[in-house]
Design a protein around this motif. Structure first.
Motif, mmCIF file in Angstrom:
data_model
loop_
_atom_site.group_PDB
_atom_site.id
_atom_site.type_symbol
_atom_site.label_atom_id
_atom_site.label_comp_id
_atom_site.label_asym_id
_atom_site.label_seq_id
_atom_site.Cartn_x
_atom_site.Cartn_y
_atom_site.Cartn_z
ATOM 1 N N ILE A 98 12.311 -8.411 -17.232
ATOM 2 C CA ILE A 98 11.095 -7.882 -16.628
ATOM 3 C C ILE A 98 11.503 -6.942 -15.506
ATOM 4 O O ILE A 98 12.276 -7.303 -14.630
ATOM 5 C CB ILE A 98 10.226 -9.030 -16.080
ATOM 6 N N LYS A 99 10.987 -5.742 -15.566
ATOM 7 C CA LYS A 99 11.348 -4.750 -14.552
ATOM 8 C C LYS A 99 10.436 -4.844 -13.350
ATOM 9 O O LYS A 99 10.869 -4.667 -12.217
ATOM 10 C CB LYS A 99 11.243 -3.340 -15.150
ATOM 11 N N ALA A 100 9.180 -5.060 -13.609
ATOM 12 C CA ALA A 100 8.229 -5.054 -12.502
ATOM 13 C C ALA A 100 6.991 -5.815 -12.898
ATOM 14 O O ALA A 100 6.643 -5.896 -14.079
ATOM 15 C CB ALA A 100 7.852 -3.635 -12.131
ATOM 16 N N ILE A 101 6.362 -6.386 -11.889
ATOM 17 C CA ILE A 101 5.079 -7.028 -12.088
ATOM 18 C C ILE A 101 4.097 -6.355 -11.153
ATOM 19 O O ILE A 101 4.330 -6.293 -9.941
ATOM 20 C CB ILE A 101 5.164 -8.533 -11.786
ATOM 21 N N LEU A 102 3.073 -5.802 -11.718
ATOM 22 C CA LEU A 102 2.096 -5.087 -10.908
ATOM 23 C C LEU A 102 0.743 -5.752 -11.079
ATOM 24 O O LEU A 102 0.334 -6.051 -12.201
ATOM 25 C CB LEU A 102 1.969 -3.630 -11.341
ATOM 26 N N VAL A 103 0.085 -5.982 -9.971
ATOM 27 C CA VAL A 103 -1.288 -6.445 -10.022
ATOM 28 C C VAL A 103 -2.109 -5.473 -9.196
ATOM 29 O O VAL A 103 -1.811 -5.259 -8.021
ATOM 30 C CB VAL A 103 -1.434 -7.871 -9.451
ATOM 31 N N PHE A 104 -3.061 -4.848 -9.836
ATOM 32 C CA PHE A 104 -3.949 -3.962 -9.079
ATOM 33 C C PHE A 104 -5.365 -4.147 -9.567
ATOM 34 O O PHE A 104 -5.597 -4.688 -10.649
ATOM 35 C CB PHE A 104 -3.504 -2.503 -9.172
ATOM 36 N N ASN A 105 -6.293 -3.692 -8.737
ATOM 37 C CA ASN A 105 -7.679 -3.927 -9.104
ATOM 38 C C ASN A 105 -8.227 -2.768 -9.924
ATOM 39 O O ASN A 105 -7.505 -1.840 -10.274
ATOM 40 C CB ASN A 105 -8.525 -4.202 -7.862
ATOM 41 N N LEU A 160 0.818 -1.207 0.000
ATOM 42 C CA LEU A 160 0.000 0.000 0.000
ATOM 43 C C LEU A 160 0.859 1.268 0.000
ATOM 44 O O LEU A 160 0.331 2.363 -0.107
ATOM 45 C CB LEU A 160 -0.914 0.019 1.221
ATOM 46 N N GLY A 161 2.145 1.077 0.170
ATOM 47 C CA GLY A 161 3.023 2.232 0.045
ATOM 48 C C GLY A 161 3.456 2.853 1.353
ATOM 49 O O GLY A 161 3.830 4.021 1.389
ATOM 50 N N GLY A 182 -7.402 0.694 -8.931
ATOM 51 C CA GLY A 182 -6.020 1.097 -8.827
ATOM 52 C C GLY A 182 -5.368 0.722 -7.518
ATOM 53 O O GLY A 182 -4.255 1.146 -7.232
ATOM 54 N N LYS A 183 -6.078 -0.081 -6.687
ATOM 55 C CA LYS A 183 -5.467 -0.494 -5.423
ATOM 56 C C LYS A 183 -4.488 -1.627 -5.698
ATOM 57 O O LYS A 183 -4.856 -2.654 -6.265
ATOM 58 C CB LYS A 183 -6.546 -0.993 -4.460
ATOM 59 N N PRO A 184 -3.252 -1.444 -5.306
ATOM 60 C CA PRO A 184 -2.261 -2.490 -5.581
ATOM 61 C C PRO A 184 -2.544 -3.743 -4.777
ATOM 62 O O PRO A 184 -2.873 -3.666 -3.594
ATOM 63 C CB PRO A 184 -0.940 -1.847 -5.170
ATOM 64 N N LEU A 200 8.023 5.976 -4.779
ATOM 65 C CA LEU A 200 8.124 5.881 -6.234
ATOM 66 C C LEU A 200 7.336 4.675 -6.745
ATOM 67 O O LEU A 200 6.692 4.737 -7.792
ATOM 68 C CB LEU A 200 9.592 5.781 -6.646
ATOM 69 N N GLN A 201 7.390 3.603 -5.967
ATOM 70 C CA GLN A 201 6.596 2.431 -6.341
ATOM 71 C C GLN A 201 5.133 2.809 -6.467
ATOM 72 O O GLN A 201 4.453 2.427 -7.427
ATOM 73 C CB GLN A 201 6.751 1.338 -5.284
ATOM 74 N N GLN A 202 4.672 3.568 -5.501
ATOM 75 C CA GLN A 202 3.262 3.962 -5.541
ATOM 76 C C GLN A 202 2.973 4.839 -6.750
ATOM 77 O O GLN A 202 1.936 4.711 -7.397
ATOM 78 C CB GLN A 202 2.894 4.704 -4.259
#
Lengths: 1191, 190
Positions: free
Chosen positions: B2-9, A95-96, B12-14, B27-29
């Protein structure tokens, strides 16, 4: 997928979100705040998802984190308890939120946990830590232990963690156990070990080279997983180790064959395709190896065609293999392009050359733009470039090409057969290229967006090696231009960029512009399009006017500032070239008209700003009258802009046009006055100063324009022969003819200096007061001028009623940059008068408009296709590129070329030859100077000397003069300083006596020589193209000079004043009160501008008298200015040398009598003029004033 | 790579983040937000590739994504990866998740974060594709779980987590998000 399923899926988000985000009323009753502190993950999740605002969520998470911290810190907590906590930590991290407190516990958990807990520890560690963190070192011990462990699962966990957590410094320590695990009996462990090695490779390739043989040996591993891992590793290192891996080429081909032949267990099939990812990787490696080794390429070709024609390729993943295959073909074709160029006719040569050449037409030179597909490396690209640049069919070059390639590829490969083999390869590649084209056609016609995208991308790659292939896909490409998906459109534009050739460049650019204009588009797209258009237009523009029209449109886009500036720089370079290109005789005039119109009519600020720049910087020989009203009204609009630089640009441009005779004097004078009235209070002084200068110039206009049209520049007159008449005059009037020997020793004595400290101190105190370099009656005069509403120009004529212009021109002759430019003849222009030329490009605007219209009917689309694919079809004659003369110039040389280009034209332009960036620097440097000038810091004398010394050395460095012996003198302390002073005074006498040759009669007055050297140094460096470096030097120099001036008020020695007033340059009017009237005549112009400069504070030295008088841009000619100011200091020596004796006495008297009064006056003047940056600056000095006369 | 794997709904909630290159949390956020912004406004009938955002690598990088019901799976890769290959990799990932969790849902990704990461760890290692064989991955995960149980005794944690999910006030049927099949391109003429 059935419709029902689709609908079910579509409804899910709503349902889920309503339940998760508190949509349901039932769960809402409790509310997040009333709920007991969440203990588990689900409670936390629920609370967070129910949070109505970010701050609420923050509160919840913070509470949770403090709780977690407590639990972790509890003594005696078991590993199991910890491992239950970590999911919550990771959730908060996702969540950061900052969870750095937990890092150490993750490491501890990995160390002390077992099995599942250990795994959780490793997981948390890899998730939360990074190899760059210091804490990561703490886990190394655990990793070592687990890598050596006999438990396979420990090994696996440790390998996974090691791949992420081992930094490059620790790799040597962590490598041996991993290498050992490469030989583990379990395939899974081997596989992960290879991956771990690969991760190390990425971080520290140099440390890992010795593991390559071992890894290569593992290609024989039976397990497909291990094999995939090894191939992955090879694929990631193949670019760096092509030579080393080339021997693997054939084995890899055979592996690919086996994979295609389904020799591996069918459990590894994915949707019926055997090991698709392995195939992709193999193709990637083989593309690299094949471009180095012909044998590999030859044996690869059948496989490639097999993949392309595979009837079963209906699965998405098999298409991935196919598209990779297309890329491989393009790479192979590219690598063998050099030979084809030699072998085949011109048309074919165009087809198969390296991308770098094809794209850039004739010697574009921008090899860097060849793109990521430039797999041949810089080597291949460079050779391709050479091929096209020199001759298409020179066999020699090709042999060399081959040799160098083979030489790179390893020993024993070079043979006479190589060339022939490559030919064969190429002939074999031809059908493959056609097949690839068919494949692309299938992609494009599939209607699946992903395939469309890939098709366009593959086509881009193919077109760069074989442009004629593009013509097969005209319809599809045109359709893609109107695709709904911006990503596809963008990719299509990229394709057009690669397709551009002289025949279709107009249509391509029009199409690109249409994309950004009609569809709005995001900023990124607009920027990319701007870059692409700028690139191809610069390279391929058939005529400058079209270029002008096209790129002017770009300027109206809302681009980012850095893109705008690079764009306008490119355009300026292009125009500078085009304006001097004799093949476009009418262009300068048209450019001029267009720019003037842009200033008059345009609403877009960047556009008008750019137009102003062109009018200022591009050496156009046009002297066409401009409608004063309209143009100046346009300028008025521009004056409302925010930044100062832009405002100054407006004024300077008006000045430029005035000097060229394009604007009427009266108009300008009126305009300036109006502007001055309008911007009286809140505008920066700098800008008002520019306006006043313009006014002065306008008043002098007649004389100036005649000067500006004078053809020849003068060489530097070191003999100061222009003073001959003056000196003779003086002698005639009975002034004593001073002999150096007589006076120098006396002046050298400290006693002499001691005799008149008070006057000098008071003088200096005035100097360093609010008007640092003014004193005496002249100051009064000039300040009066300044305060008068008439402005500088009027006051000028008021002050010197006799013959101002004559004096002006006389002074100007020697002291303007004409004087020290000293270059060859100023080229007025190379242009013959504008000749009526056939301008086919006239129609371009309408043509482009026609293209801009969105093609509605099929016919229009066809037409568009025809236009777009012009020059690409194999049968169509490739028109010889017309842009040869205007070849693309790299941005870096822009400043240089611009300055050199303009320095070869009229002198006014040459002083303007700085680009904006340099101007910025100079403005910055003057800004730097201000504080130093206004700060009442008083340093001791040795310091100041050191500073001066430093500045001398700096100049010495900057001008690359080796004769540094002359600089030794100022390096010593007070003794040297005195000597320096003596030298200066002595030199003053020298000049009086010798009259003709300053240098020859110098009585070892090193300072004179020094100053002269400085002058010549700077003079010489000003002839070079002005670089930012030298500007920096100037800044440093002036910066160092200004503190050097400061200490003088308190230094006991009176000579300090003189030293400063002479060496520190640009202070002629310190003793101005005693100047004779005829000196006034000569100096008036300088005084005018110097008083102006004085108002800027201590940095006045930079505000060169000459640059301003010449009507050129003083700010922009930074180096010249400082050279000028040095000269002016130099001149002081000369000018007041004659008056030296009288001065000494008169000054004393005057100072004693009127010292205080004058200071007050000066102060008053200052106030009236609003000249001083701050009163703080003046105050301390004023406070010393009452004491100085008394002393 | 692969730099990053993002899963969000969809909001936009990770849900799952995995970066193979270090970025600080804020920065991730930002990356998640930017990616969500880019991806969420795209239609379903356009291609699954996006040329990168500004934060993560710039124009050399591509976002390759798939949208399943409530979740976006986004892989951020550099130019050396095959787009379609990655697209299928996402499919493998989701199919594996589906098999392991028997109808995977958004909540599974949160409550069984560890398991998700283990699966991901088998699929991608240090940014490179490790294993693409679904059955192989599942066997490994199961084997590992079995062994761990033997080693560490029966840990109560997973059981508790499972029961927690069951007890949550969410109807069971929503849990089930059926995976769509692979996009069919059967209508292609080759």
């Amino acid at each position: 997928m059935s419709d029902i399923m689709e609908r079910t899926l579509a409804s899910l988000p709503r349902l889920l979100s309503s339940s998760l985000l508190g949509g349901g009323k039932g769960g809402q009753a409790a509310g997040p705040r009333q709920t007991p502190p969440p203990r588990g993950l689900q409670a936390l999740l629920k609370a967070v998802d129910n949070a109505r605002s970010r701050s609420e969520e923050k509160d919840i998470v913070r509470k949770e984190l403090s709780q977690i911290k407590q639990q972790l810190e509890q003594p005696g907590a078991t590993a199991a308890q910890w491992s239950e906590i970590f999911p919550r930590v990771v959730f908060c991290s996702v969540l950061g939120y900052d969870v750095s407190f937990s890092h150490i516990y993750a490491i501890k958990l990995a160390a002390k946990g077992k099995g599942r807990d250990k795994r959780m520890g490793y997981l948390a560690a890899t998730f939360l830590l990074d190899q760059t963190m210091e804490l990561a070192i703490l886990i190394m011990g655990t990793l070592q232990q687990d890598l050596h462990s006999s438990n396979i699962f420990d090994n696996l966990m440790a390998l996974s963690a090691a791949a992420e957590l081992v930094g490059s410094e620790i790799i040597p320590h962590m490598l041996p156990p991993v290498v050992k695990l490469l030989r583990h009996r379990q395939a899974l462990v081997r596989e992960k070990a290879v991956h771990c090695i690969q991760a190390y490779f990425r971080r520290a390739p140099s440390l890992m080279q010795h593991t390559l043989p071992e890894v290569k040996g593992m290609l024989g591993d039976k397990d497909p997983g291990v094999l995939s891992a090894v191939v992955t590793l090879l694929a990631s290192t193949v670019e760096q180790n092509r030579e080393e891996l080339v021997s693997l080429g054939l084995p890899l081909v055979s592996i690919l064959q086996q994979v295609r032949a389904r020799k591996f267990p069918s459990s590894y099939d994915y949707h019926g395709i055997p090991l698709p990812w392995l195939q992709i990787l193999l193709l990637k490696i083989l593309a690299h190896l094949g471009s180095v080794d012909d044998q590999v390429a030859a044996s690869l070709l059948p496989l490639l065609s097999q993949i392309l024609t595979d009837p079963n390729s209906k699965e998405l993943v098999s298409l991935a293999v196919v598209s990779e295959c297309l890329e491989t073909i393009a790479t192979l074709a590219k690598s063998s392009g050099g030979l084809t160029a030699a072998e085949s006719n011109a048309g074919k040569a165009e087809q198969l050359q390296t991308e770098g050449v094809v794209v850039h037409g004739v010697g574009g030179g921008a090899l860097s733009a060849a793109g990521p597909e430039e797999l041949g490396g810089s080597n291949g690209g460079g050779e391709g470039f050479q091929d096209s640049g020199q001759s298409r069919n020179s066999r020699q070059i090709d042999c060399r090409t081959d040799q160098s390639r083979v030489g790179k590829s390893g020993p024993g490969e070079l043979s006479g057969l190589n060339g022939r083999r490559r030919e064969e390869l190429l002939t074999k590649l031809q059908p493959l290229l056609l097949e690839a084209s068919k494949c692309v056609a299938r992609f494009l016609s599939s209607g699946v967006p992903n395939l469309l995208y890939l098709g366009i991308r593959s086509l881009t790659q193919l077109v760069s090696v074989a442009p004629e292939l593009a013509s097969h896909h005209q319809g599809a490409v045109v359709q893609c231009l109107d695709d709904l998906d911006p990503v596809v459109r963008r990719q299509t534009l990229n394709l057009l960029h690669h397709m551009a050739n002289p025949a279709n460049v107009k249509v391509v650019c029009a199409k690109m512009l249409e994309q950004v204009q009609s569809k709005g588009g995001d900023v990124g797209l607009q920027g990319d399009v701007a870059d692409m258009v700028c690139d191809i237009a610069g390279r391929l523009a058939p005529d400058p006017l079209w270029y002008l029209n096209t790129l002017f449109l770009l300027l109206s886009l809302p681009l980012e500032p850095h893109r705008l500036s690079s764009l306008s720089n490119n355009m300026l370079t292009f125009f500078t070239k085009a304006a001097q290109d004799p093949s476009w005789p009418a262009f300068p005039e048209e450019l001029f008209t267009a720019m003037v119109n842009a200033v008059q009519d345009s609403d877009s600020s960047p556009l008008s700003q750019f137009a102003l720049k062109v009018l200022r910087f591009v050496p156009l020989s046009v002297r066409k009258a401009v409608s004063g009203d309209k143009f100046l009204a346009g300028c008025d609009r521009l004056l409302t802009c925010e930044n100062l630089e832009g405002k100054e640009g407006v004024v300077l441009c008006v000045q430029e046009l005035l000097l060229r005779g394009c604007l009427q004097r009266q108009d300008v004078i009126q305009w300036v006055r109006a502007s001055l009235e309008r911007c009286e209070h809140f505008t920066p002084r700098q800008f008002r100063q520019k306006l006043k200068e313009l006014l002065a110039v306008a008043s002098l206009h007649g004389e100036l324009s005649s000067l500006s049209t004078q053809g020849s520049a003068r060489a530097m007159d070191f003999s100061l022969s222009f003073l001959d008449s003056y000196a003779a005059d003086m002698c005639h009037k009975g002034k004593p003819f001073l002999k150096t020997q007589q006076y120098t020793p006396e002046l050298n004595q400290p006693a002499v200096q001691e005799e008149r400290p008070s006057s000098l101190i008071s003088l200096t105190s005035q100097n360093s007061s609010s008007t640092p370099r003014s004193g005496g009656s002249l100051y009064k005069d000039t300040s009066l001028c300044e305060s008068s509403s008439l402005g500088v120009g009027e006051s000028f004529s008021l002050l010197s009623p006799t013959n101002p212009l004559q004096g002006f021109s006389a002074a100007r002759k020697l002291w303007t940059k004409e004087g020290f430019q000293g270059d060859a003849d100023v080229q007025q222009s190379n242009f013959s008068p504008p000749v009526e030329s056939t301008r086919a490009d006239r129609g371009m605007g309408s043509e482009a408009d026609g293209e801009n219209a969105k093609p509605d009917s099929l016919d229009e689309k066809e037409e568009l296709a025809k236009a777009l694919f012009q020059g690409l079809s194999p049968s169509g004659p490739l028109s010889t590129p017309m842009a040869t003369s205007s070849s693309h110039v790299p941005m870096t040389t822009e400043v240089k070329s611009l300055s050199s280009a303009s320095s070869s034209s009229t002198p006014f332009v040459s002083s303007n030859s700085m680009t904006t960036s340099s101007q910025d620097k100079l403005v910055a440097s003057t800004a730097d100077l201000f504080p130093s000038a206004s700060s009442p810091v008083v340093t001791t004398r040795p310091d100041s000397l050191a500073a001066i010394d430093g500045s001398f050395q700096y100049m010495n460095d900057s001008a690359a003069m080796t004769d540094s012996s002359l600089f030794e003198l100022p390096r010593c302390d007070s003794g040297g300083w005195k000597a320096l002073h003596a030298g200066h005074t002595g030199s003053g006498h020298n000049m009086e006596t010798s009259e003709t040759d300053l240098q020859s009669t110098a009585t070892q007055s090193t300072a004179t020589v020094t100053s002269e050297h400085l002058a010549s140094d700077l003079g010489s460096s000003s002839n070079l193209s002005i670089s930012d470096d030298s500007l920096d030097n100037v800044r440093d120099l002036s910066y160092q000079n200004s503190p050097a001036r400061k200490p003088v008020p308190q230094s006991p020695g009176a000579g300090g004043t003189q030293f400063e007033s002479t060496v520190d340059s640009g202070f002629p009017d310190v003793q101005g009160s005693t100047y004779s009237q005829n000196l006034h005549e000569q100096m008036e112009d300088m005084d005018n501008s110097q008083t102006a400069a004085e108002r800027e504070g201590g940095s006045g030295g930079l505000y060169d008298v000459f640059g301003e008088d010449a009507g050129s841009e003083s700010l922009s000619s930074g180096l010249q200015e400082s050279a000028g100011s040095l000269y002016s200091g130099f001149e002081d020596l000369t000018l007041y040398a004659g008056e030296w004796e009288e001065e000494e006495e008169e000054e004393e008297k005057e100072e004693e009598e009127a010292g205080e009064e004058r200071c007050i006056q000066a102060d008053g003047d200052t106030d009236r003029n609003e000249t001083q940056p701050s009163d703080v600056f003046g105050d301390p000095v004023l406070s010393t004033l009452p004491t100085s006369p008394a002393k | 790579m692969i730099k990053a794997i993002l899963v969000f709904n969809n909001h936009g909630k990770p849900r799952v983040l995995k970066f193979y290159q270090f970025y600080p949390e804020d920065l991730q956020q930002q990356i998640v937000r930017e990616t969500f912004h880019l991806v969420s406004k795209r239609d379903d009938n356009v291609c699954n590739f996006l040329e990168g955002g500004t934060l993560i690598g710039g124009s050399d990088f591509k976002l390759i994504y798939r949208h399943y019901a409530t979740l976006y799976f986004v892989f951020c890769v550099d130019s050396s990866e095959s787009e379609l290959g990655i697209l299928d990799l996402i499919q493998v990932f989701v199919e594996t998740l589906d098999k392991c969790f028997e109808n995977v849902c958004e909540l599974d990704l949160i409550f069984h974060m560890d398991k998700v990461h283990y699966i991901l760890g088998e699929l991608v290692m240090g940014g490179m594709v490790l294993e693409t064989n679904m059955t192989e991955i599942i066997t490994r995960i199961e084997e590992q779980a079995k062994l761990e149980k033997q080693e560490a005794g029966i840990s109560a944690a997973p059981a508790r987590a499972v029961s927690a999910v069951k007890e949550m006030n969410i109807p069971q049927k929503f849990k089930d998000i059926k995976l769509p099949d692979l996009p069919s391109i059967g209508n292609l003429k080759f």
